[in-house]
Design an enzyme around this catalytic site. Sequence first.
Site, PDB file in Angstrom:
ATOM      1  N   PHE A  44     -15.820 -39.346   1.889  1.00 49.87           N
ATOM      2  CA  PHE A  44     -16.516 -38.290   2.628  1.00 49.87           C
ATOM      3  C   PHE A  44     -16.217 -38.298   4.118  1.00 49.87           C
ATOM      4  O   PHE A  44     -16.369 -37.281   4.783  1.00 49.87           O
ATOM      5  CB  PHE A  44     -18.030 -38.322   2.374  1.00 49.87           C
ATOM      6  CG  PHE A  44     -18.676 -39.667   2.540  1.00 49.87           C
ATOM      7  CD1 PHE A  44     -18.982 -40.183   3.785  1.00 49.87           C
ATOM      8  CD2 PHE A  44     -19.003 -40.413   1.413  1.00 49.87           C
ATOM      9  CE1 PHE A  44     -19.598 -41.411   3.925  1.00 49.87           C
ATOM     10  CE2 PHE A  44     -19.622 -41.648   1.535  1.00 49.87           C
ATOM     11  CZ  PHE A  44     -19.917 -42.147   2.804  1.00 49.87           C
ATOM     12  N   GLY A  47     -13.709 -35.621   5.873  1.00 49.86           N
ATOM     13  CA  GLY A  47     -14.090 -34.300   6.344  1.00 49.86           C
ATOM     14  C   GLY A  47     -15.428 -34.252   7.049  1.00 49.86           C
ATOM     15  O   GLY A  47     -15.851 -33.201   7.515  1.00 49.86           O
ATOM     16  N   HIS A  48     -16.112 -35.393   7.167  1.00 48.61           N
ATOM     17  CA  HIS A  48     -17.472 -35.400   7.749  1.00 48.61           C
ATOM     18  C   HIS A  48     -17.643 -36.550   8.716  1.00 48.61           C
ATOM     19  O   HIS A  48     -18.261 -37.548   8.371  1.00 48.61           O
ATOM     20  CB  HIS A  48     -18.506 -35.511   6.638  1.00 48.61           C
ATOM     21  CG  HIS A  48     -19.883 -35.125   7.036  1.00 48.61           C
ATOM     22  ND1 HIS A  48     -20.795 -36.004   7.556  1.00 48.61           N
ATOM     23  CD2 HIS A  48     -20.514 -33.929   6.997  1.00 48.61           C
ATOM     24  CE1 HIS A  48     -21.935 -35.386   7.796  1.00 48.61           C
ATOM     25  NE2 HIS A  48     -21.780 -34.120   7.454  1.00 48.61           N
ATOM     26  N   PHE A  49     -17.249 -36.529   9.810  1.00 46.15           N
ATOM     27  CA  PHE A  49     -16.360 -35.615  10.535  1.00 46.15           C
ATOM     28  C   PHE A  49     -15.174 -36.441  10.976  1.00 46.15           C
ATOM     29  O   PHE A  49     -15.393 -37.572  11.411  1.00 46.15           O
ATOM     30  CB  PHE A  49     -17.068 -35.022  11.746  1.00 46.15           C
ATOM     31  CG  PHE A  49     -18.340 -34.285  11.384  1.00 46.15           C
ATOM     32  CD1 PHE A  49     -18.280 -32.976  10.918  1.00 46.15           C
ATOM     33  CD2 PHE A  49     -19.580 -34.888  11.482  1.00 46.15           C
ATOM     34  CE1 PHE A  49     -19.444 -32.285  10.609  1.00 46.15           C
ATOM     35  CE2 PHE A  49     -20.741 -34.209  11.162  1.00 46.15           C
ATOM     36  CZ  PHE A  49     -20.686 -32.914  10.726  1.00 46.15           C
ATOM     37  N   VAL A  54     -19.734 -39.655  10.163  1.00 46.59           N
ATOM     38  CA  VAL A  54     -21.162 -39.825   9.910  1.00 46.59           C
ATOM     39  C   VAL A  54     -21.384 -39.634   8.409  1.00 46.59           C
ATOM     40  O   VAL A  54     -20.888 -38.668   7.827  1.00 46.59           O
ATOM     41  CB  VAL A  54     -21.998 -38.782  10.696  1.00 46.59           C
ATOM     42  CG1 VAL A  54     -23.473 -38.898  10.354  1.00 46.59           C
ATOM     43  CG2 VAL A  54     -21.790 -38.925  12.193  1.00 46.59           C
TER      44      VAL A  54
END
Length: 141
Positions: A44, A47-49, A54
């Site tokens: 994750f 893409g986050h971020f 986070v």
Amino acid sequence: MLDTQQIKEIIPHRYPFLLVDRITEVEEGKRAKGYKNVTANEEFFNGHFPQYPVMPGVLIVEALAQVGAVAMLIKEENRGRLAFFAGIDNCRFKKQVKPGDQLHLEVEIIRARGTIGRGKGVATVDGEVVCEVELTFALGE
């Protein structure tokens, strides 16, 4: 204490969606504690971020739900069943969870009748609360 392999014998989640590394305490049908080591390699974070990684809050809630599922599904009469989300209430995110954090997860089952139940979850990092939530679940086949 339950390791990842033992957790996978109780709940059906698998990589990349198994969000609990260990269960450190469990009282069948009442409560469970565990943790997730949050690493920079988590899918994750791509893409986050990308510039400011986070852990998504919904995944913290999912990790708590998985710990709660262990508390319920470890009971002999619930073995082989599934625990589904039926509701999320009073959810608050208080701090960010970042790579390198150890996310401690604790869920207390506050009500369970038949196949429906409710639990209170608290996630902490270094003793500080990062998330609190009330989870409603349904047990299915």
